[in-house]
Design a protein around this motif. Sequence first.
Motif, short mmCIF file in Angstrom:
data_model
loop_
_atom_site.label_atom_id
_atom_site.label_comp_id
_atom_site.label_asym_id
_atom_site.label_seq_id
_atom_site.Cartn_x
_atom_site.Cartn_y
_atom_site.Cartn_z
N SER A 297 0.81 -1.21 0.00
CA SER A 297 0.00 0.00 0.00
C SER A 297 0.84 1.27 0.00
O SER A 297 1.90 1.32 0.62
CB SER A 297 -0.93 0.02 1.22
OG SER A 297 -1.93 -0.96 1.07
N ILE A 298 0.35 2.26 -0.73
CA ILE A 298 0.95 3.59 -0.70
C ILE A 298 -0.15 4.55 -0.27
O ILE A 298 -1.18 4.66 -0.92
CB ILE A 298 1.47 4.00 -2.10
CG1 ILE A 298 2.56 3.03 -2.56
CG2 ILE A 298 2.01 5.44 -2.06
CD1 ILE A 298 3.05 3.29 -3.98
N TYR A 299 0.06 5.22 0.86
CA TYR A 299 -0.90 6.22 1.36
C TYR A 299 -0.48 7.58 0.83
O TYR A 299 0.70 7.93 0.89
CB TYR A 299 -0.89 6.24 2.88
CG TYR A 299 -1.85 5.27 3.54
CD1 TYR A 299 -2.09 4.02 2.98
CD2 TYR A 299 -2.50 5.61 4.71
CE1 TYR A 299 -2.97 3.13 3.60
CE2 TYR A 299 -3.38 4.73 5.33
CZ TYR A 299 -3.61 3.49 4.76
OH TYR A 299 -4.48 2.61 5.37
N ILE B 42 -9.31 7.51 -1.53
CA ILE B 42 -9.39 7.09 -2.92
C ILE B 42 -8.52 5.85 -3.01
O ILE B 42 -7.30 5.94 -2.84
CB ILE B 42 -8.82 8.15 -3.86
CG1 ILE B 42 -9.56 9.47 -3.70
CG2 ILE B 42 -8.91 7.66 -5.31
CD1 ILE B 42 -8.92 10.62 -4.46
N ALA B 43 -9.11 4.70 -3.25
CA ALA B 43 -8.32 3.48 -3.36
C ALA B 43 -8.22 3.09 -4.83
O ALA B 43 -9.21 3.13 -5.57
CB ALA B 43 -8.97 2.36 -2.57
N LYS B 44 -7.01 2.78 -5.24
CA LYS B 44 -6.78 2.44 -6.64
C LYS B 44 -5.80 1.28 -6.73
O LYS B 44 -4.87 1.20 -5.93
CB LYS B 44 -6.20 3.68 -7.35
CG LYS B 44 -6.14 3.58 -8.85
CD LYS B 44 -5.97 4.96 -9.47
CE LYS B 44 -5.91 4.89 -10.97
NZ LYS B 44 -5.92 6.22 -11.61
N ARG B 45 -6.04 0.37 -7.68
CA ARG B 45 -5.15 -0.77 -7.82
C ARG B 45 -4.24 -0.63 -9.00
O ARG B 45 -4.65 -0.16 -10.06
CB ARG B 45 -5.96 -2.05 -7.96
CG ARG B 45 -6.22 -2.68 -6.63
CD ARG B 45 -6.68 -4.11 -6.72
NE ARG B 45 -6.14 -4.88 -7.81
CZ ARG B 45 -6.85 -5.81 -8.44
NH1 ARG B 45 -8.09 -6.03 -8.09
NH2 ARG B 45 -6.32 -6.50 -9.41
N TYR B 46 -3.00 -1.03 -8.83
CA TYR B 46 -2.02 -1.03 -9.94
C TYR B 46 -1.47 -2.43 -10.11
O TYR B 46 -1.43 -3.19 -9.16
CB TYR B 46 -0.88 -0.06 -9.63
CG TYR B 46 -1.27 1.38 -9.69
CD1 TYR B 46 -1.08 2.12 -10.85
CD2 TYR B 46 -1.85 2.01 -8.58
CE1 TYR B 46 -1.42 3.46 -10.91
CE2 TYR B 46 -2.20 3.35 -8.63
CZ TYR B 46 -1.98 4.07 -9.80
OH TYR B 46 -2.33 5.40 -9.86
N THR C 114 -2.96 2.24 -4.03
CA THR C 114 -2.76 3.59 -3.53
C THR C 114 -4.04 4.03 -2.82
O THR C 114 -5.14 3.65 -3.23
CB THR C 114 -2.45 4.57 -4.67
OG1 THR C 114 -3.54 4.57 -5.60
CG2 THR C 114 -1.18 4.16 -5.41
N HIS D 216 10.19 0.18 -0.96
CA HIS D 216 8.95 -0.29 -0.34
C HIS D 216 8.48 -1.59 -0.99
O HIS D 216 8.06 -2.52 -0.31
CB HIS D 216 7.87 0.79 -0.47
CG HIS D 216 6.56 0.46 0.18
ND1 HIS D 216 6.46 0.08 1.52
CD2 HIS D 216 5.29 0.44 -0.30
CE1 HIS D 216 5.20 -0.15 1.80
NE2 HIS D 216 4.47 0.05 0.72
N LEU D 217 8.61 -1.65 -2.32
CA LEU D 217 8.17 -2.84 -3.05
C LEU D 217 9.26 -3.91 -3.11
O LEU D 217 8.98 -5.07 -3.36
CB LEU D 217 7.77 -2.46 -4.49
CG LEU D 217 6.66 -1.44 -4.70
CD1 LEU D 217 6.39 -1.26 -6.19
CD2 LEU D 217 5.39 -1.86 -3.97
N ALA E 147 2.05 0.42 5.21
CA ALA E 147 2.05 1.22 3.98
C ALA E 147 3.16 2.26 4.03
O ALA E 147 3.68 2.56 5.10
CB ALA E 147 0.70 1.92 3.82
N MET E 148 3.52 2.80 2.86
CA MET E 148 4.42 3.95 2.86
C MET E 148 3.54 5.18 2.73
O MET E 148 2.38 5.10 2.31
CB MET E 148 5.44 3.89 1.73
CG MET E 148 4.91 4.11 0.34
SD MET E 148 6.26 4.16 -0.90
CE MET E 148 6.83 5.87 -0.69
#
Lengths: 392, 392
Positions: free
Chosen positions: A104-106, B388-392, A140, B204-205, A164-165
Amino acid sequence: MIVCLSSSNLPKLHSSPTSSNQTTPEPHSEPQPQKLKTRSSPQLNHWSRARAIRSGRKLDRPGHRSTNTVVEGNSPVHLQLNDRASLEPEKISDGHDVVEAAKSIYMVSDGTGWTAEHSVNAALGQFEHCLVDRGCAVNTHLFSGIEDLEQLMEIVKQAAKEGAMLVYTLADPSMAESAKKACEIWGIPFTDILGPITEAIASHLGVSPSGLPRGAPGRNVPLSEEYFRRIEAIEFTIKQDDGALPQNLKKADIVLVGVSRTGKTPLSIYLAQKGYKVANVPIVMGVDLPKSLFEVDPEKVFGLTINPLVLQTIRKARAKSLGFSEATRSNYSEMDHVREELEFARSIFAQNPVWPVTEVTGKAIEETAAVILRLYHDRKNRCSMPRIAKRY
Amino acid sequence: MIVCLSSSNLPKLHSSPTSSNQTTPEPHSEPQPQKLKTRSSPQLNHWSRARAIRSGRKLDRPGHRSTNTVVEGNSPVHLQLNDRASLEPEKISDGHDVVEAAKSIYMVSDGTGWTAEHSVNAALGQFEHCLVDRGCAVNTHLFSGIEDLEQLMEIVKQAAKEGAMLVYTLADPSMAESAKKACEIWGIPFTDILGPITEAIASHLGVSPSGLPRGAPGRNVPLSEEYFRRIEAIEFTIKQDDGALPQNLKKADIVLVGVSRTGKTPLSIYLAQKGYKVANVPIVMGVDLPKSLFEVDPEKVFGLTINPLVLQTIRKARAKSLGFSEATRSNYSEMDHVREELEFARSIFAQNPVWPVTEVTGKAIEETAAVILRLYHDRKNRCSMPRIAKRY
């Protein structure tokens, strides 16, 4: 649901996502619509907006038929899903499992949050190689309109819980400092998007930044000439779409010409948002182009071309979404027809060599836009070191 | 001209800004259109594109009638003016004097440059207090599609000459490092926009960034579902503009309702670019709203309101640009009429309390969009910590 995934502190919401406020007691959620417009202090106004949203649901009752929600700015309670999820609700639960595994990225913003979203988007472009196959799925979470410390800390804590970051754009230096300190204390990786560039510009200009979040009093948008010009450009572009009003081509700044599905419309709209009046004219095999197209300054006309295989793929999808019949579809997206139409377009471009032809295959709309605008201005001005120059 | 202001190494261009390439000899400017499509190596392709642009002008001669310019990507030769300048050429010379006094910010990108532009824009928002009265006028210069060291160094040197600061988004680590080193050597203030956030995400990843600039082979845009959905949303939104096809309101994700000049159209387009199908319905005093508006899910309908004085200002400008007659104008932008129409709208909103009413006064389109989207999703989902949640 993706949006509530990490809200482990929200059993009620998980068990009843459609529950009304009456079943989900939350601070500051009691509706006081009649007070909405009388609040003046940012802090009060801030909470009143939070209430406004909540009351939005409760108004759906006879007893409140004369009290609309009036939203006066970005609320701290700001909820969205990504387009996919919002348009395909069934994908949300599917997303659930993936999200568990994803990083997760906040993103926290005291404004709209679009700057943070834009920057993170660009950075994630550097990880397409593993995002595509979900090797490193990323979620995100954008929290926008965050204007007080209490909310900020709540979000940072949640980020810590989720591993999350944190990425933030906070105009108020004390808020930015608090975010930084909290991340250091809780061992959260973080990046300040707005701070470094703002500080660099401040020392370059020798002027202190205002520290005012977007939408704060004093940050209102003036009704500038540019504001009106942009709206005019958008309205003009919409009216000219798909060859409409060919008599107005002379009024356009840019005229796009290409076969169906070369992206003329989204490209026109993207350029219009940047303030250009754009008209687009479709090339359809066997159909004459409007006479007026050849009467306008050829230096503002741009051809679009695309790889036949890619075009066929796009047209098949288009035909399907339009529910074309097999017969129509085969004519529209059948390879021979696609090749012939592209050849027809090529012959028209050959007869008008002043029109540069841009290859759109594999390009995002904004990439093609960058190419078109470069050509557009290269024809107006010349420099050994060309650049986009803008005054503030 | 703003674009050439700092090209002190370009006397010819200054003395004859409209001169064609024939009078401004430049490296790699000889047209070789017939080779454009056969180049394969990025470097060659790169120069071929530079030629393509140059040849774009020279093709305007009978001798070349069958050789169009084919642009295969972002060219290193990328020229634009700001919207104001491009649409108001006469402002350019006016800008000239100011520019001399203004501070410069150079933005270098190996892609479209929109990320750098977006971030600098956001940061400059922190200096509105002195930008407005030109107390600290700023000129930004965006150099996009910069993919080789030679060009990069040329730009950094020019920045040093101009006393400009440098902001860059360079995916290739060696290019970014070179920019940094050169700035340090020449004492140029600089900010790396993409680097820090990319590095943070990488650690982070636990994945290395590709280092590939946007538009580079391997960075092509897949024809994703989202790509098609966005285009569909834009096309839908254009067709529904200004109350057209009321029978399609049910197909919209969001329906905007408001009097003329509350920004329905630009807001609709902005939302459409984010993938939402938007329809907008104008409220005109004495005119009944389409029956279908009251048959759609009221939770997707949003009212827009605005301060009467501001609306009058906007309408006066609108009436002027449309060349309304005094008579028509007075009816359209006269204060009594404006107030009455807003009151008429208020009564309609009061009868439909489920529609939240958003105050657009002093808000930029993207700010109003953030508010609308928050409300839209707040009605679909609930969280104590909305995001706002979004998937990548």
